[in-house]
Design a protein around this motif. Structure first.
Motif, mmCIF file in Angstrom:
data_model
loop_
_atom_site.group_PDB
_atom_site.id
_atom_site.type_symbol
_atom_site.label_atom_id
_atom_site.label_comp_id
_atom_site.label_asym_id
_atom_site.label_seq_id
_atom_site.Cartn_x
_atom_site.Cartn_y
_atom_site.Cartn_z
ATOM 1 N N LEU A 2 0.893 -0.702 0.117
ATOM 2 C CA LEU A 2 0.140 -0.001 0.179
ATOM 3 C C LEU A 2 1.087 1.104 -0.187
ATOM 4 O O LEU A 2 0.260 2.324 -0.538
ATOM 5 N N HIS A 3 1.593 1.305 0.994
ATOM 6 C CA HIS A 3 2.734 2.287 0.566
ATOM 7 C C HIS A 3 3.413 2.786 -0.943
ATOM 8 O O HIS A 3 3.194 4.552 -1.128
ATOM 9 N N TYR A 4 3.861 1.753 -1.580
ATOM 10 C CA TYR A 4 4.009 1.664 -3.041
ATOM 11 C C TYR A 4 3.049 2.397 -3.904
ATOM 12 O O TYR A 4 4.082 3.575 -3.962
ATOM 13 N N LEU A 5 1.502 1.931 -3.291
ATOM 14 C CA LEU A 5 1.180 2.583 -3.659
ATOM 15 C C LEU A 5 0.325 3.937 -4.494
ATOM 16 O O LEU A 5 0.397 4.816 -4.718
ATOM 17 N N VAL A 6 0.984 3.610 -2.550
ATOM 18 C CA VAL A 6 0.290 5.501 -2.153
ATOM 19 C C VAL A 6 1.776 6.335 -3.180
ATOM 20 O O VAL A 6 1.309 7.462 -3.726
ATOM 21 N N MET A 7 2.629 5.709 -3.565
ATOM 22 C CA MET A 7 4.095 6.603 -3.620
ATOM 23 C C MET A 7 3.566 6.489 -5.485
ATOM 24 O O MET A 7 3.882 7.850 -5.915
ATOM 25 N N VAL A 8 2.982 5.766 -5.878
ATOM 26 C CA VAL A 8 3.222 6.226 -7.720
ATOM 27 C C VAL A 8 1.492 6.607 -7.706
ATOM 28 O O VAL A 8 1.876 7.797 -8.761
ATOM 29 N N LYS A 9 0.897 6.761 -6.798
ATOM 30 C CA LYS A 9 -0.652 7.824 -7.063
ATOM 31 C C LYS A 9 -0.153 9.200 -7.114
ATOM 32 O O LYS A 9 -0.231 9.576 -7.580
ATOM 33 N N GLU A 10 0.749 9.431 -5.940
ATOM 34 C CA GLU A 10 0.821 10.938 -5.514
ATOM 35 C C GLU A 10 2.683 11.488 -5.998
ATOM 36 O O GLU A 10 3.125 12.263 -6.934
ATOM 37 N N THR A 11 3.227 10.468 -6.529
ATOM 38 C CA THR A 11 3.928 10.879 -7.755
ATOM 39 C C THR A 11 3.870 11.146 -9.603
ATOM 40 O O THR A 11 4.038 11.180 -9.867
ATOM 41 N N LEU A 12 3.044 9.784 -9.492
ATOM 42 C CA LEU A 12 2.461 9.663 -11.002
ATOM 43 C C LEU A 12 1.262 10.534 -11.475
ATOM 44 O O LEU A 12 0.871 10.318 -12.419
ATOM 45 N N GLY A 13 0.624 10.789 -9.998
ATOM 46 C CA GLY A 13 -0.685 12.077 -10.478
ATOM 47 C C GLY A 13 -1.136 11.489 -10.844
ATOM 48 O O GLY A 13 -2.457 9.667 -11.029
ATOM 49 N N SER A 14 -2.246 11.878 -12.244
ATOM 50 C CA SER A 14 -3.384 11.888 -12.235
ATOM 51 C C SER A 14 -3.615 11.550 -13.709
ATOM 52 O O SER A 14 -4.977 12.075 -14.127
ATOM 53 N N LEU A 15 -2.681 11.224 -14.134
ATOM 54 C CA LEU A 15 -3.025 10.670 -15.890
ATOM 55 C C LEU A 15 -4.247 9.686 -16.260
ATOM 56 O O LEU A 15 -4.602 8.461 -15.640
ATOM 57 N N PRO A 16 -5.358 10.133 -16.674
ATOM 58 C CA PRO A 16 -6.564 9.756 -17.065
ATOM 59 C C PRO A 16 -6.289 7.967 -18.191
ATOM 60 O O PRO A 16 -6.810 8.449 -18.512
ATOM 61 N N THR A 17 -5.499 7.381 -17.644
ATOM 62 C CA THR A 17 -4.934 6.323 -18.177
ATOM 63 C C THR A 17 -6.144 4.848 -18.187
ATOM 64 O O THR A 17 -7.471 4.991 -16.883
ATOM 65 N N VAL A 18 -6.733 4.569 -18.812
ATOM 66 C CA VAL A 18 -7.964 3.029 -18.876
ATOM 67 C C VAL A 18 -7.075 2.218 -19.083
ATOM 68 O O VAL A 18 -6.712 1.777 -20.221
ATOM 69 N N GLY A 19 -6.803 1.306 -17.847
ATOM 70 C CA GLY A 19 -5.425 -0.086 -18.231
ATOM 71 C C GLY A 19 -6.878 -1.383 -17.839
ATOM 72 O O GLY A 19 -8.228 -0.783 -17.935
ATOM 73 N N THR A 20 -6.414 -2.198 -17.771
ATOM 74 C CA THR A 20 -6.802 -3.589 -17.521
ATOM 75 C C THR A 20 -7.950 -2.970 -15.783
ATOM 76 O O THR A 20 -6.759 -2.563 -15.040
ATOM 77 N N SER A 21 -8.648 -2.722 -15.679
ATOM 78 C CA SER A 21 -9.878 -2.664 -14.392
ATOM 79 C C SER A 21 -9.489 -3.491 -13.405
ATOM 80 O O SER A 21 -9.357 -4.739 -13.425
ATOM 81 N N VAL A 22 -9.743 -3.183 -12.490
ATOM 82 C CA VAL A 22 -10.081 -4.240 -11.288
ATOM 83 C C VAL A 22 -11.409 -3.414 -10.368
ATOM 84 O O VAL A 22 -11.305 -2.603 -10.431
ATOM 85 N N ASP A 23 -12.132 -4.336 -11.048
ATOM 86 C CA ASP A 23 -13.861 -3.824 -10.223
ATOM 87 C C ASP A 23 -14.044 -3.187 -10.351
ATOM 88 O O ASP A 23 -14.599 -1.964 -9.950
ATOM 89 N N ASP A 24 -14.021 -3.107 -12.152
ATOM 90 C CA ASP A 24 -14.181 -1.847 -13.305
ATOM 91 C C ASP A 24 -13.949 -0.592 -12.473
ATOM 92 O O ASP A 24 -14.741 0.656 -12.925
ATOM 93 N N GLN A 25 -12.965 0.056 -11.898
ATOM 94 C CA GLN A 25 -12.484 1.051 -11.603
ATOM 95 C C GLN A 25 -11.197 0.971 -12.204
ATOM 96 O O GLN A 25 -10.599 0.617 -12.849
ATOM 97 N N HIS A 26 -10.626 2.233 -12.278
ATOM 98 C CA HIS A 26 -9.375 2.157 -13.629
ATOM 99 C C HIS A 26 -9.024 3.341 -12.642
ATOM 100 O O HIS A 26 -9.270 4.959 -12.428
#
Lengths: 380, 522
Positions: A314-338
């Motif tokens: 989770l720490h790593y995911l936080v890092m990805v979220k806060e470093t690579l921000g909000s590019l609206p990409t649509v990749g393989t979905s988890v629970d239909d969330q992108h």
């Protein structure tokens, strides 16, 4: 050709300080569940041991496709992991098993190659290693860079070898009719400094790009003649690899990654300590971000080794979220969330073996309010 | 609620202009993570004078509110001139006894205060956040640990003052009424009247009280009118640990109370942290000798317009991190906030882009949420002051970049962090202290220009230098006129390190050996 590398310098103290802030986020309840599912779906479930056997690899594949099989304390819609990651000799067993399970292509087969983990083999052996793995069924190649050459300042040697491996992936990928993603393992534990990590990241990114351009150039004439035969992709490149992002990306529209395959830079083999650390991964995320800002092109990041707990993931995911921000990409979905940005298996992976079970224990706890004993989580 | 609406930026390509893209719905976000500790707050508070809370008859009261919700937390007492007089006299009366205690006994009291602050740390952090609007993350991880550290550090000094005062011999205060020595030839200054601001309420109280006590002085402290609650809680701790009555008195009130305290003839030393405007008034008021012919001692820690200088050879990603921390920490309500950013022209586009990206990831909102990075502005008055500068900056021709799109609570005082580009040295926003989450980005071409632009200010409190080249870093640091120069870092506070300003940022130092000087005679 002597290669000039102009990478930004990295201040190790401030980078470590920044990395530590990501561990302070409070991730609870629904965001924790969503994060754990995301971590699971971006996992390269790995076994890289001398004692690996076909049977061990089969059980790994079964777990990879359906991590929660028949376990009542887990939600029944758990995502599959992104890939299994094995030695080249095991690739064919992965292919068989995934085929039986009807998951071929959905769960990718990643193979370490190029004389993993040391890379201390003649280049032709390393390239043949790569070629064979692809023909045996690998979708993704995890190569190691020549650290000896890097540390002795022979950056052109390092880059040339990466280019050769990438060219092999492109060529053999075209031959087998599937895009092959390349993950370049920097083995950051041996590079030691963050300046080196940044320099190696930039070098790998540019070398892969050069190989793609060269290949696209070579193939241009040929492609015109057999148009329609190769699987068409969003950007028209022969093997589905994303080649030219428009430098003026329209980020207002979600960008569908579904048909493209992206290359990665990866921290470690897992055979050297320290393996992945947060400051190292942060520097690599910054390198792919800068590349994106300069060229509009996407490169993925894979920390590997040393990430054992759900909390760390989770720490790593936080890092990805806060470093690579909000590019609206649509990749393989988890629970239909992108989740957007790099939070998709197309652009982010965890290389780990023990992590999966800790994620499952935490999901089970969130789901039922009870912890499972270690012995009660399936092995492999 | 007053806020201007903004658009969210996304991690957009290099050619994106000032036009931000619409945000995509985030698929993975953090659930609310409110701090759940509840603290008891009395409906009214009296004045802490002579070791006990006292409520003067017919006392005027005023409300202290939570700036994040605009709800009243409590009502506190407006100390009158008579109340101030009682407090100062209590401090004066106990002075010989307190100064005459064996140094190790004074140290024990201060150690006890420090330990009790650690034990009650969570409660103090929550209270600080409620009263000031700062995020719980900061009050928990920065303010309160530093408060304890200041008391611990100064407790250690109490019986070692002779090592801080080597070669200093007093003469002036010898005589019949002289206070006992706290080190060979060195005596306390006496009664200290201390007036502190609202940006770091408890931390500023610690900066003032801890060295005063260690050096054998007694104290009358006035917290800021918008943030009195943690200082009053500190008074409870003094009661709890049995600090002798009168040694520290805490009185609440507005500027009138502060004025009465500063001008009281029995006050030997005034210490003030706050605006330059009020600082100047205090300097005037204390310039005249007291009836006994002696002058009041004075230290002032005032405003700032601190420069960050970022060179093209800096570690840019880490520098951006330091700049963000330097200006948006505590909503920019920091006297040493790095509010002027000087960027070498060759990297201004890159730095601007990265500032925008990073700014977008800051989480603004409920200060009690553990994931909040930027909380509420301390008061309505302060918010309107910030908004005045935002308007003025645009009128004068700078470009306002609002790169943050956090959803704000419906009530409370909020200002999303932002920055100006195209700022010229003559613009008001490059000269005056805004005291809010607003950064002015300017440029320079050569090191010499960087130094002259950085020093071209009425203030001189702090500075930040960002370069990977050590020789350049040291040479620039020497030429910047400010009390603190941080190199490749910012906002690092430590009780062992002196803090204070040049020019209109004030005089005197707090912290370190240097900080003891203001509290010792001789």
């Amino acid at each position: 050709m002597l290669r000039q590398v102009h990478s930004p310098r990295v201040d190790a103290v401030m980078a470590a300080e920044r990395a530590a802030t990501f561990t302070k986020r409070s991730i609870k309840k629904s965001s924790k569940m969503a994060g754990l599912r995301l971590a699971l779906s971006t996992l390269d479930l790995t076994t890289l041991e001398g004692k690996d056997t076909p049977e061990k690899v089969r059980s790994l594949c079964v777990k990879a496709v359906n991590p929660g099989t028949g376990q009542s304390d887990l939600p029944d819609n758990l995502p599959s992991v992104a890939a299994v990651c094995v030695y080249p000799s095991m690739v064919k067993f992965c292919k068989e098993t995934l085929e039986e399970l009807g998951a071929l292509g959905r769960v990718k087969i990643a193979s370490v190659a190029t004389g993993f983990p040391s890379g201390q083999y003649p280049l032709d052996v390393r390239l043949e290693d790569t070629r064979k793995a692809i023909h045996d069924g690998a979708d993704e190649i995890d190569m190691v860079i020549n650290r000896g050459a890097f540390l002795s300042g022979k950056y052109d040697v390092v880059a040339d070898e990466i280019r050769d491996v990438k060219a092999t992936c492109l060529r053999e990928g075209a031959a087998v009719g599937r895009p092959i993603a390349l993950k370049v393992i920097l083995e950051t534990g041996e590079l030691e400094t963050l300046d080196n990590v940044r320099r190696a990241s930039d070098l790998a990114i540019v070398a892969m790009e050069e190989a793609k351009r060269a290949f696209a150039g070579d193939g241009a004439t040929k492609r015109r003649s057999d148009e329609g035969k190769a699987p068409a992709t969003s950007n028209g490149s022969p093997n589905g690899t994303h080649i030219n992002g428009s430098p003026t990306l329209d980020t207002s529209k979600p960008r569908n990654l579904g048909t493209s395959t992206f290359d990665f830079i990866k921290t470690s083999t897992g055979k050297v300590t320290p393996a992945a650390t947060m400051p190292v991964t942060l520097v690599m995320l910054e390198a792919v971000r800068d590349w994106y800002l300069q060229t509009g092109q996407l490169v993925g990041v894979k920390p590997a080794g040393g990430i054992r707990t759900a909390k760390q993931s989770l720490h790593y995911l936080v890092m990805v979220k806060e470093t690579l921000g909000s590019l609206p990409t649509v990749g393989t979905s988890v629970d239909d969330q992108h989740p957007g940005g790099w939070l998709t298996p197309e652009l982010w992976r965890f290389g780990a073996s023990a992590l999966a079970n800790d994620i499952l224990r935490q999901i089970s706890w969130l789901h039922t309010g009870k912890y499972r004993a270690q012995y009660d989580v399936t092995e492999a | 609620m007053t806020t201007a609406d903004t658009n969210a930026p996304s991690l957009s390509g290099p050619a994106s202009s000032g036009k931000p893209a619409k945000p995509s719905k985030p698929g993975w976000d953090y659930s609310p993570a409110p701090e759940t500790v509840k603290v008891d707050i009395a409906s009214t508070y009296g004045l802490f004078i002579d070791g006990k809370f006292q409520t003067p008859r017919n006392a005027e009261r005023f409300a202290t509110i939570n700036p994040a919700t605009e709800e009243t937390l409590s009502e506190v007492t407006q100390a009158s001139d008579a109340d101030v007089d009682r407090a100062v006299k209590a401090a004066h009366a106990v002075l010989p006894k307190w100064a005459g205690l064996p140094a190790i006994e004074r140290a024990k009291y201060i150690f006890r205060i420090a330990r009790r602050i650690q034990e009650r740390g969570r409660e103090l952090a929550v209270l600080e956040t409620l009263d000031s609007g700062k995020p719980i993350k900061e009050s928990r991880d920065v303010d309160i640990p530093l408060v304890a550290a200041h008391f611990f550090y100064h407790a250690g000094w109490a019986d070692k003052l002779e090592y801080a005062t080597k070669g200093r011999r007093d003469g002036a205060t010898k005589g019949k009424k002289a206070l006992p020595e706290v080190a060979p030839g060195v005596r306390p200054v006496g009664v200290c009247g201390q007036v502190i601001p609202w940006n770091f309420p408890l931390l500023m109280a610690a900066w003032k009280i801890a060295p005063a006590l260690a050096c054998g002085n007694t104290v009358v402290l006035k917290p800021a009118e918008t943030t009195p609650l943690t200082a009053l809680r500190l008074a409870e701790i003094f009661e709890e640990i049995g600090l002798p009555p009168g040694v520290v008195n805490i009185i609440t009130g507005d500027g009138r109370t502060g004025k009465a305290l500063v001008e009281h003839p029995l006050v030997d030393k005034v210490a003030f942290t706050g605006s330059t405007e009020v600082g100047k008034r205090i300097a005037k008021a204390t310039a005249a000798p007291r009836p006994d012919g002696k002058f009041k001692r004075l230290t002032l820690e005032l405003g700032g317009k601190s420069p960050h200088i970022i060179f093209e050879d800096a570690a840019i990603d880490q520098a951006v991190e330091g700049i963000i921390n330097g200006i948006y920490f505590n909503q920019g309500e920091v006297c040493c906030a790095g509010s002027r950013l000087f960027v070498q022209e060759s990297i201004v586009e890159e730095v601007t882009k990265k500032l925008e990206i990073r700014l977008a990831s800051l989480r603004v909102g409920d200060p009690m949420d553990k994931n909040t990075d930027v909380g509420a502005v301390n008061s309505k008055e302060q918010l309107s002051r910030i908004e005045h500068y935002l308007k003025l900056g645009e009128q004068e021709g700078a470009t306002l970049r609002r790169a943050n799109a956090s959803t704000l609570p419906k009530k409370g005082y909020w200002c999303r962090p932002c920055f100006f580009t195209g700022v010229q040295p003559s613009h008001t926003i490059a000269r005056e202290e805004i005291f809010g989450p607003v950064l002015s980005v300017l440029t320079f071409r050569t090191p010499e220009e960087a130094i002259s632009r950085a020093n071209n200010t009425a203030y001189g409190l702090a500075a930040g230098i960002w370069t990977e080249k050590g020789s350049k870093m040291l040479s620039i640091a020497k030429q910047i006129k400010s009390g603190v120069v941080w190199c490749n870092t910012y906002n690092k506070f430590d009780p062992t390190s002196p803090f204070g300003g040049f020019k209109e940022s004030g005089f005197g130092r707090e912290g370190g050996v240097q900080g003891l000087k203001a509290y010792l005679d001789g």
